[in-house]
Every structure is written in structure tokens, then in C-alpha cells.
Design an enzyme around this catalytic site. Sequence first.
Site: not given
Ligand code: ADP
Ligand code: ADP
Ligand code: MG
Length: 454
Positions: A237, A275, A295, A165, A292, A201
Site C-alpha cells: 500500500k 482484507e 500501518v 506483498g 495486528r 484466481k
Molecule cells: P499493512 O498491511 O499494515 O498495511 P504491510 O502489509 O505493508 O502493512 O506490512 C506492515 C509492515 O510489516 C511492513 O513494514 C512490512 O514490511 C512488514 N511485514 C508484513 N508482513 C510481514 C511478514 N510476514 N514478515 C515480515 N515483515 C512483514
Molecule cells: P500480503 O499478505 O502480502 O498483504 P495479500 O494476499 O493481502 O498479501 O495481497 C496483497 C495485494 O496483492 C492485494 O492488496 C492485491 O492488490 C493483490 N492481490 C492479492 N490477491 C489477489 C488476487 N487474487 N487477484 C488480484 N490481486 C490480488
Molecule cells: Mg494483505
Amino acid sequence: MIRKMLVANRGEIALRVLRALKELGLAGVAVFSEADENCLHLEAAAERVLIGPPPSAKSYLNVEAILDAARQTGADALHPGYGYLAENAAFAEACQGAGLVFIGPGPEALSLAGDKARAKRIVAEAGVPVVPSSPGGVVDPDGARRAAALIGYPVMIKASAGGGGRGIRVCRDESGLIEEFMVAKSEARAAFGDDELYLEKYIEGPRHIEFQVLADAHGRTIHLGERECTIQRRYQKLIEEAPSPHLTPALRSAMGEAAVAAARAMGYQNAGTVEFLVDADEKFYFIELNARIQVEHPVTELVLGLDLVKEQIRLADGGRLEYGFDDLEPRGWAIECRINAEDPDRFFAPSPGTVDLYRPPGGRGVRLDTHLYQGYELPIYYDSLLAKLIAFDLTRREAIAVMKRALGEFGIGPLKTTIPLHRRIMDDPAFVAGEFTTDFIKRFVPDDDDEDDE
Ligand code: ADP
Ligand code: ADP
Ligand code: MG
């Protein structure tokens, strides 16, 4: 033939993996930093190796120290857990070079999944709907302006190398674009050591629904149904469930097929998560593939009755997938609450300290994945995730009742946790009705501005 596995992680996920190794009759090797001498995952391992000082960069991200530990103990495989080195292609390659079976996909698939702009291009070519976005990375303000004009406002600025995030900004019109772009760029550089961004978008009021996939090394890729992960704070999440209260059977099968197509297009192997965002018109869009164990994997395990970590190990060892989603007969409902050491009444400020009070919930329908115990002193260096509390029952309504009961039993103190927030959410009529979008949490933490980082 895997005999001994090093787990390159800490806390609850290291414990989760080491427990699976025990059940499989495999020897487990734990690694730990100087801050983790008392961490519970060490208790579940046959051997333990100190890999460095407390900061993650010097221990859990220290590739040389981890490979040394594997060499020293004669491990023949390595499980990376999530976070840390789990999605690092160079690390997976170094493991292979050191003769270790890496429990995850190969380096090529990891590097593709880690480049989110490129991954979306490849997945789109395979016919899977993706969020409209810049064709590739955007490196300067001019490029950002052009990309945003092409996509149309509002847009979301994201880090190509992003995760957890972080490095995400929303921009509603051109006036704020450059400023947000520069902020996102420096955040991305600080968090990921890579400041390439891309624009998407912005989907208004979406749901986050993801599919677990498995792929073996013999050409078979399947999905294991969905997880609903819409309840988030700052794009992270908080609550996940399986199945999603939102999916019709038709949408489930269309998204499941798309998830499999995406994983295939990316040459993916082992367990992964595709996702998607689902908009108000029930259109779904691929956002990324997490390469991977996730969580929130326990909610899938509970409704399917399988062990995803054991499946990961079996697949990495050359095992075949001899079943598909239709053979699995999902049953019941599972909900997971992430319990973090954060104070929900003080804008989720970290709440470190010693766990003087520890009274875990139990009973029917309760699974608790945690490294906590009475007297445990939380290191200040790591993630705030303390525990994953998972409730299971035959229907969603009953699973919520189990969760409420278990949250009521759960005593952690004196540190502050997200337990009280979860209790309020379980009582919320919109949550109970299954009607929510990703901005749900704003009603509970009204002044929490997600554009403003701590
Ligand atoms: P999930 O997608 O498995 O629900 P999260 O996106 O919250 O979980 O990430 C899982 C864990 O890995 C969290 O502790 C988050 O802080 C860490 N994490 C995720 N992506 C990265 C990244 N690119 N670099 C460092 N830590 C990451
Ligand atoms: P991360 O690698 O940090 O998990 P994601 O691309 O999976 O990043 O996005 C994390 C969260 O941000 C999504 O679960 C959603 O809630 C929000 N999000 C991501 N992309 C969009 C989008 N294009 N429009 C609205 N919300 C978004
Ligand atoms: Mg994500």
C-alpha cells in the site's frame, strides 16, 4: 491490571504506541538495537533496553532478548506493533508463558491467520465469499499445474506464510507456471523461512478494501468500517483512505457483516483487519486477516474519533465492547500517504542517509506519525517507511486539498522520498474522481515491472 508495557518494535509504530501509553498513565519500556541508539521512539519511553546488534534477526526478532528485557524491567504486558514478531504465534505463546499480557489475539488465532490457505477455508465455511483458490498449500509443480487448471487462468501464486506483498507472482497461462512457481517458492523460503505456496484466481482490476474489526474476550465482535487501500505498488500500500469512495451503503454493510463473520469464524480477539478484493462487478472476496494493528490505522481513527491502540490495550486487559459501528457516527474523510525513503524516479531504489533538512507540515487537518527529526541518520537495516502523513477534512475533495498543501510544506532532504510521487497522484483526475484499481500506479511508474524483483 496492566501497569508497565514493553513495546517490541522500533520507529514510528513504537513511538505511536509509547505515546498512547503515556496518555494512559502506563509506564512504557522501549527496546532498541545498536543501530537505533538515536531513534526517536526511545525518547517516549520511561525505560530503554538494548536488545542486540543491528540486524533484525539479532534484535527486533530476538525473542529471548526481548523476553529478558521484559523480565529485567518488570513489564507485565507487551505490544508488538506491526511486522517483526507481531503475527508470530510462538512468540505470543512465549509471552503468555512469561506472564506477559500480549496485546493482540491469542496464539491459535495468530497461527490460523498466518496460514492463509487454511484461514480461507474456514472463512468460506462460514459463508463469506473467498477468492477461488487451491484447497490448501501446494508444494510441487504437479500440484501447481493441477490447482491452476481447476481454478482457471490467470492465477496468482502466493506464499502461505506471506506478508508485506512479498512472494506474490501472477501467471496468465500454463507456459510460465512452473517457472513462476519455482521463483515464488525460493522467494517465500528466503522471506518467510517457509516455502509452502497456494494458488488463487487472479482478480482483474480489483480494488483492495479492508475492514477494521475489534473483538472482546466476552464474545462480541464488531467492525469499524472500511479503509480503501487500492493505491499500491508491488502489492504494497502507498495511499489509504477512510471511507472508501467506492462503497455504497449496501455494499458497506454486506462487507462489514462478512468481516465480522470472518473474524468470528477464526476465533479472533483484539484488533484485526479483514482484507477483501472487490471486482468490477462489485463482488467482494476475502483474501486474508491481518492479526495486528495496521500501518494505516490512523485513517480509521480520524473518521471515528477513537484511539485504536488504546482500544487494543483495553480489550487485551479484559475490557468489553459496549458500542457497535452504528453508534459511532463516522465523520469526514481521512487520507494517508506513506512517505518512504525511496527514489520514485529511480525505480524506488532505497535512499539512505542523514536527514539534514527536516521541515514537517502542520496546521489544521494534518496528522504526522513519524520518528524523523533534523539530523537523524537512517539505519540501513530496516523498513523504508519514514512517515505517515494523514490529512483530514469534512469531504474527500477537501481532504485532498489539505494533503496537497501538507505535501507541499513537507521538506525532507537530501535523501529522496516518495513525496513528489504523492503530489502527482493528488493531482491525478482519476484519483480525484475516486476511480482506480490496483494497477493505478503503473501510469506513474510505467517501466516498473512488478514481476521482476530488485
Ligand atoms: P499493512 O498491511 O499494515 O498495511 P504491510 O502489509 O505493508 O502493512 O506490512 C506492515 C509492515 O510489516 C511492513 O513494514 C512490512 O514490511 C512488514 N511485514 C508484513 N508482513 C510481514 C511478514 N510476514 N514478515 C515480515 N515483515 C512483514
Ligand atoms: P500480503 O499478505 O502480502 O498483504 P495479500 O494476499 O493481502 O498479501 O495481497 C496483497 C495485494 O496483492 C492485494 O492488496 C492485491 O492488490 C493483490 N492481490 C492479492 N490477491 C489477489 C488476487 N487474487 N487477484 C488480484 N490481486 C490480488
Ligand atoms: Mg494483505
